[in-house]
Scaffold this motif. Structure first.
Motif, mmCIF file in Angstrom:
data_model
loop_
_atom_site.group_PDB
_atom_site.id
_atom_site.type_symbol
_atom_site.label_atom_id
_atom_site.label_comp_id
_atom_site.label_asym_id
_atom_site.label_seq_id
_atom_site.Cartn_x
_atom_site.Cartn_y
_atom_site.Cartn_z
ATOM 1 N N ASN A 1 4.481 0.957 -6.489
ATOM 2 C CA ASN A 1 3.428 0.498 -7.200
ATOM 3 C C ASN A 1 1.571 0.042 -7.414
ATOM 4 O O ASN A 1 1.241 0.567 -7.660
ATOM 5 N N GLY A 2 1.969 0.562 -5.603
ATOM 6 C CA GLY A 2 0.504 0.619 -5.080
ATOM 7 C C GLY A 2 0.241 -0.569 -4.670
ATOM 8 O O GLY A 2 0.225 -1.695 -4.672
ATOM 9 N N ASP A 3 -0.646 -0.732 -3.959
ATOM 10 C CA ASP A 3 -1.620 -1.864 -3.589
ATOM 11 C C ASP A 3 -2.290 -3.118 -4.253
ATOM 12 O O ASP A 3 -2.726 -2.583 -5.395
ATOM 13 N N PRO B 1 0.806 -0.733 -0.435
ATOM 14 C CA PRO B 1 0.255 -0.181 -0.006
ATOM 15 C C PRO B 1 0.874 1.398 0.155
ATOM 16 O O PRO B 1 0.287 1.982 -0.635
ATOM 17 N N ASP B 2 2.043 1.240 0.172
ATOM 18 C CA ASP B 2 2.656 2.498 0.415
ATOM 19 C C ASP B 2 4.048 2.336 -0.223
ATOM 20 O O ASP B 2 4.571 3.023 -0.151
ATOM 21 N N VAL C 1 -5.802 -3.275 -4.906
ATOM 22 C CA VAL C 1 -6.176 -2.494 -6.010
ATOM 23 C C VAL C 1 -6.447 -3.173 -7.409
ATOM 24 O O VAL C 1 -7.004 -3.562 -7.628
ATOM 25 N N THR C 2 -5.352 -3.395 -7.882
ATOM 26 C CA THR C 2 -4.569 -4.932 -9.057
ATOM 27 C C THR C 2 -4.547 -5.157 -9.407
ATOM 28 O O THR C 2 -5.997 -5.402 -10.896
#
Length: 278
Positions: free
Chosen positions: A163-165, A159-160, A168-169
């Motif tokens: 590329n992001g969580d 999450p941090d 979510v992908t």
């Protein structure tokens, strides 16, 4: 006599020497060792056509002046007029109790050839209808799992991370494709950056996959919201029922990665099964 299990591996990598090929081979070996019938759709080797076009329909179109793929494909499926490459894949899906999608992650998603398989094979009527979707879906008695490699390391998908969580992908594929068609979606098998890992680490990754495959059939699927919590009408826009939203107001987290209700996302909703009920 127990019915023999059947698995389909939809494989999307161009190189027979790739890590994805090795992961595919491990799955074939373990599943066949369990007495399972295994079929592999090697999309690149098959020359599978990714683009959904009017060529997928045999015979006359319902509306040649305004081609709508979804509607034309549904009628063609009903009448047995889909192209043979699509019909062959649909027969494989029908026979399979488990589908493994084996691929390298491209641009936070599937390679185009695999997305084309989804577009062309999971046609309306065959894979879903308005009454038969999500937990009422056509494939609710089948299991599916994403098994894929990444180019980036695991911390980059936190999450941090930059590329992001990863949860979510994965949401559009696991919820928007697999769960939409009713599949029992097993937690993904993610091979983090094998191309950047030494041989010993790659071997360890494959061994983890081999061990997991040994008990894959008994795994608890991921948890998704049930359709009966929604007002399933065009007038209300298929929204969550007001009394349900009220009941959930005090919860610290949203329901799922997508149905977060403006709250923090439930941790790893797309990566691990729900905790057992107390």
């Amino acid at each position: 006599m127990a019915t023999k299990r059947s698995a389909l591996i939809v494989y999307a990598h161009q190189s027979p020497n790739s890590f994805n090929a090795a992961a595919r081979d491990v799955a074939v070996d373990v599943l066949q060792g369990q007495g399972c019938q295994v079929t592999v759709s090697d999309l690149y080797a098959m020359g599978f056509k990714p683009a959904a076009t009017a060529q997928d329909i045999i015979g006359e179109l319902q509306n040649p002046d305004h081609f709508r793929y979804n509607e034309e494909a549904m009628v063609a499926w009903q009448e047995g007029r889909l192209s043979e490459d699509i019909s062959a894949e649909q027969r494989k899906v029908e026979e399979a109790n488990l589908i493994i999608f084996q691929f390298p992650m491209y641009w936070f998603s599937m390679p185009a050839i695999l997305k084309g398989w989804v577009d062309r094979v999971l046609t309306q009527g065959f894979a879903f209808t308005l009454p038969k979707m999500y937990n009422n879906g056509a494939f609710k008695d089948k299991k599916a799992i994403l098994s894929f490699t990444t180019g980036a390391s695991e911390p980059m998908f936190l999450p941090d991370g930059i590329n992001g969580d990863m949860n979510v992908t994965l949401w559009p594929i696991q919820y928007g494709v697999l769960n939409f068609c009713g599949f029992q979606v097993l937690p993904p098998q993610i091979f983090w950056a094998p191309a950047r890992s030494p041989p010993s680490v790659r071997e360890a990754m494959l061994e983890v996959w081999r061990t997991r495959l040994g008990a894959l059939w008994e795994e608890t699927p991921l948890s998704f919201i049930k359709t009966d919590l929604f007002d399933l009408s065009l007038q209300t826009g298929f929204r969550l029922r007001p009394e349900v939203k009220e009941e959930l107001q005090a919860d610290a987290y949203g329901i799922t990665t997508g149905h977060h209700l403006g709250k923090p996302l439930p941790p790893n909703n797309q990566m691990r099964p729900p905790p057992p009920a107390i």
